[in-house]
Design a protein around this motif. Structure first.
Motif, PDB file in Angstrom:
ATOM      1  N   ASN A   9       0.826  -1.204   0.000  1.00  0.00           N
ATOM      2  CA  ASN A   9       0.000   0.000   0.000  1.00  0.00           C
ATOM      3  C   ASN A   9       0.860   1.255   0.000  1.00  0.00           C
ATOM      4  OD1 ASN A   9      -2.413  -1.342  -0.038  1.00  0.00           O
ATOM      5  ND2 ASN A   9      -2.709  -1.304   2.164  1.00  0.00           N
ATOM      6  N   GLU A  10       0.458   2.228  -0.793  1.00  0.00           N
ATOM      7  CA  GLU A  10       1.064   3.559  -0.888  1.00  0.00           C
ATOM      8  C   GLU A  10       2.422   3.560  -1.587  1.00  0.00           C
ATOM      9  OE1 GLU A  10       1.078   5.079   3.141  1.00  0.00           O
ATOM     10  OE2 GLU A  10      -0.956   5.844   2.889  1.00  0.00           O
ATOM     11  N   THR A  11       2.795   2.485  -2.225  1.00  0.00           N
ATOM     12  CA  THR A  11       4.049   2.483  -2.981  1.00  0.00           C
ATOM     13  C   THR A  11       4.004   3.509  -4.104  1.00  0.00           C
ATOM     14  OG1 THR A  11       4.440   0.148  -2.504  1.00  0.00           O
ATOM     15  CG2 THR A  11       5.628   1.095  -4.364  1.00  0.00           C
ATOM     16  N   PHE A  12       2.883   3.572  -4.808  1.00  0.00           N
ATOM     17  CA  PHE A  12       2.748   4.487  -5.941  1.00  0.00           C
ATOM     18  C   PHE A  12       1.805   5.649  -5.626  1.00  0.00           C
ATOM     19  CE2 PHE A  12       3.526   0.297  -8.198  1.00  0.00           C
ATOM     20  CZ  PHE A  12       4.883   0.541  -8.333  1.00  0.00           C
ATOM     21  N   SER A  13       1.692   5.954  -4.355  1.00  0.00           N
ATOM     22  CA  SER A  13       0.837   7.073  -3.963  1.00  0.00           C
ATOM     23  C   SER A  13       1.367   8.383  -4.531  1.00  0.00           C
ATOM     24  CB  SER A  13       0.783   7.159  -2.433  1.00  0.00           C
ATOM     25  OG  SER A  13       0.054   8.279  -2.007  1.00  0.00           O
ATOM     26  N   GLY A  14       0.473   9.215  -5.062  1.00  0.00           N
ATOM     27  CA  GLY A  14       0.851  10.530  -5.581  1.00  0.00           C
ATOM     28  C   GLY A  14       1.254  10.531  -7.037  1.00  0.00           C
ATOM     29  N   LEU A  15       1.178   9.385  -7.727  1.00  0.00           N
ATOM     30  CA  LEU A  15       1.615   9.303  -9.122  1.00  0.00           C
ATOM     31  C   LEU A  15       0.412   9.269 -10.071  1.00  0.00           C
ATOM     32  CD1 LEU A  15       4.581   6.759  -8.863  1.00  0.00           C
ATOM     33  CD2 LEU A  15       4.646   9.256  -8.819  1.00  0.00           C
ATOM     34  N   GLY A  16      -0.526  10.151  -9.861  1.00  0.00           N
ATOM     35  CA  GLY A  16      -1.749  10.158 -10.661  1.00  0.00           C
ATOM     36  C   GLY A  16      -1.531  10.475 -12.122  1.00  0.00           C
ATOM     37  N   GLN A  17      -0.389  11.092 -12.486  1.00  0.00           N
ATOM     38  CA  GLN A  17      -0.132  11.448 -13.880  1.00  0.00           C
ATOM     39  C   GLN A  17       0.815  10.473 -14.577  1.00  0.00           C
ATOM     40  OE1 GLN A  17       0.387  15.701 -14.761  1.00  0.00           O
ATOM     41  NE2 GLN A  17       0.214  16.097 -12.569  1.00  0.00           N
ATOM     42  N   LEU A  18       1.144   9.378 -13.918  1.00  0.00           N
ATOM     43  CA  LEU A  18       2.090   8.419 -14.497  1.00  0.00           C
ATOM     44  C   LEU A  18       1.528   7.806 -15.784  1.00  0.00           C
ATOM     45  CD1 LEU A  18       4.886   7.355 -13.584  1.00  0.00           C
ATOM     46  CD2 LEU A  18       3.720   5.290 -12.801  1.00  0.00           C
ATOM     47  N   GLU A  19       2.378   7.737 -16.809  1.00  0.00           N
ATOM     48  CA  GLU A  19       1.978   7.201 -18.108  1.00  0.00           C
ATOM     49  C   GLU A  19       2.637   5.869 -18.425  1.00  0.00           C
ATOM     50  OE1 GLU A  19       2.987  10.244 -20.872  1.00  0.00           O
ATOM     51  OE2 GLU A  19       1.490  11.659 -20.113  1.00  0.00           O
TER      52      GLU A  19
END
Length: 366
Positions: free
Chosen positions: A193-203
């Protein structure tokens, strides 16, 4: 007059050459300086101010500090790969106001200070740290630096080939502008959990060539935190047991997102090796049938045990029926014996409680 101009040009040519540091090749036309494989132990002084592309690679530079790049305001691309760099101090790149691409790949970073990658004005867009960490424990220093260096404008981060076993929670949460994240060729065993938190724009997210055996509920939730990202999940040792069913169901529903979905195969157990994960769902249903068979076998055992106990009970009752007369006689004999014993106790009690009867009893005995 023309000869005088040519003479001035010839005189200027050696001066331009002398402005290039020893061991480097400088091109003012290309605004590029290359200091490649010259056994340099420090960033050379006197790099021309016109430099936009600076390549210092294949040397023996062990440390970078705040004064390493003073006066190089025009540098936009900086490559420091394969230099045996072990320490990057805070604000090392703060004088590079236009730096957009930084390559520190193939080094031995053991000490990364909190603001090591701080660049003014959110200019840094690409950071290459592939094969750059001394060992997997350096990831904690890296996480602190990513948090404190103000890299909200970073768009590409390459951490491939670093032997990473795990990723600290929210390690990328301060990289809100990140578009491309390379985590291939590590030893990551699971995503929490939360490893990729905050990466909402990742492509794009590359998790290929790791040690991922399964994506549990937490891992799948993390992949859903980056809904717009194309995923690379191949070359992992997937274990096709019953627990992999949610992942296979997710894969079948997310084929468009997983770039290499057709190449995802089971590695364990051996009998399912190289079986496509897309087809593993039907195999997992077999797990459910096995479970139901186990339950049915257990229920059958209970029924059989009940039948045996019932049969034993019937036999016991049948034996009692056949011996009913003898049992009745025994019961009556026991009743008579108990009655005689009771009457004897009762008679003895009356004698002991009445003094006159006790005297009569004594006289009678005489």
């Amino acid at each position: 007059m023309l000869r005088f101009g040519v003479l001035l040009l010839l005189l200027a040519q050696p001066a331009r050459c002398s402005a290039c540091p020893p061991g480097c090749a400088c091109s003012e036309a290309a605004q590029t300086v290359k200091c490649v494989s010259k056994e340099l132990r420090f960033v050379p002084a006197g790099i021309p101010a016109y430099t936009r592309n600076l390549f210092i690679t294949g040397n023996r530079i062990s440390r970078l500090g705040p004064g390493s790049f003073a006066g190089l305001d025009n540098v936009t691309t900086l490559s420091l790969s394969n230099n045996r760099i072990s320490e990057v101090a805070s604000h090392t790149f703060s004088s590079l106001h236009n730096l957009r691409s930084l390559d520190l790949s193939s080094n031995q970073l053991a000490l990364i200070h909190p603001e090591a990658f701080a660049v003014p004005g959110l200019m840094l867009k690409e950071l290459n740290l592939s094969r750059a960490l001394y060992n997997h424990s350096s990831v904690m220093d890296l996480a602190t630096s990513l948090r404190w260096s103000g890299l909200e404008g970073l768009q590409s981060l390459d951490l491939s080939g670093n032997g990473l076993i795990y990723l600290p929670p929210r390690i990328f949460s301060h990289l809100s502008g990140l578009r491309r994240l390379q985590l291939a060729n590590n030893s990551i065993v699971s995503i929490y959990n939360e490893t990729f938190s905050g990466l909402g724009q990742l492509e794009e997210l590359d998790l290929s060539l790791n040690a991922l055996k399964i994506f549990g509920d937490e891992g799948l939730a993390e992949l859903e935190h980056v809904p717009g990202a194309k995923l690379h999940l191949g070359d992992n040792p997937y274990m096709c047991t019953c627990g992999i069913e949610p992942f296979t169901a997710w894969l079948n529903a997310s084929r468009v997102r997983v770039v290499d979905v057709e190449r995802l195969v089971c590695l364990f157990p051996v009998e399912l090796r190289n079986t496509s994960l897309l087809a593993a769902g039907s195999l997992v249903l077999g797990c459910h049938r096995t479970g139901e068979g186990d339950n049915l076998a257990l229920q059958t055992s209970y029924v059989f045990l009940g039948i045996v106990l019932g049969f034993v009970g019937l036999m016991f009752l049948f034996v009692l029926y056949l011996n009913r007369k003898g049992i009745k006689k025994r019961v009556y004999d026991m009743r008579d014996a108990c009655r005689e014993v009771w009457e004897g106790y009762h008679y003895r009690y009356e004698i002991d409680s009445d003094p006159r009867l006790s005297q009569v009893s004594t006289t009678a005995d005489v």
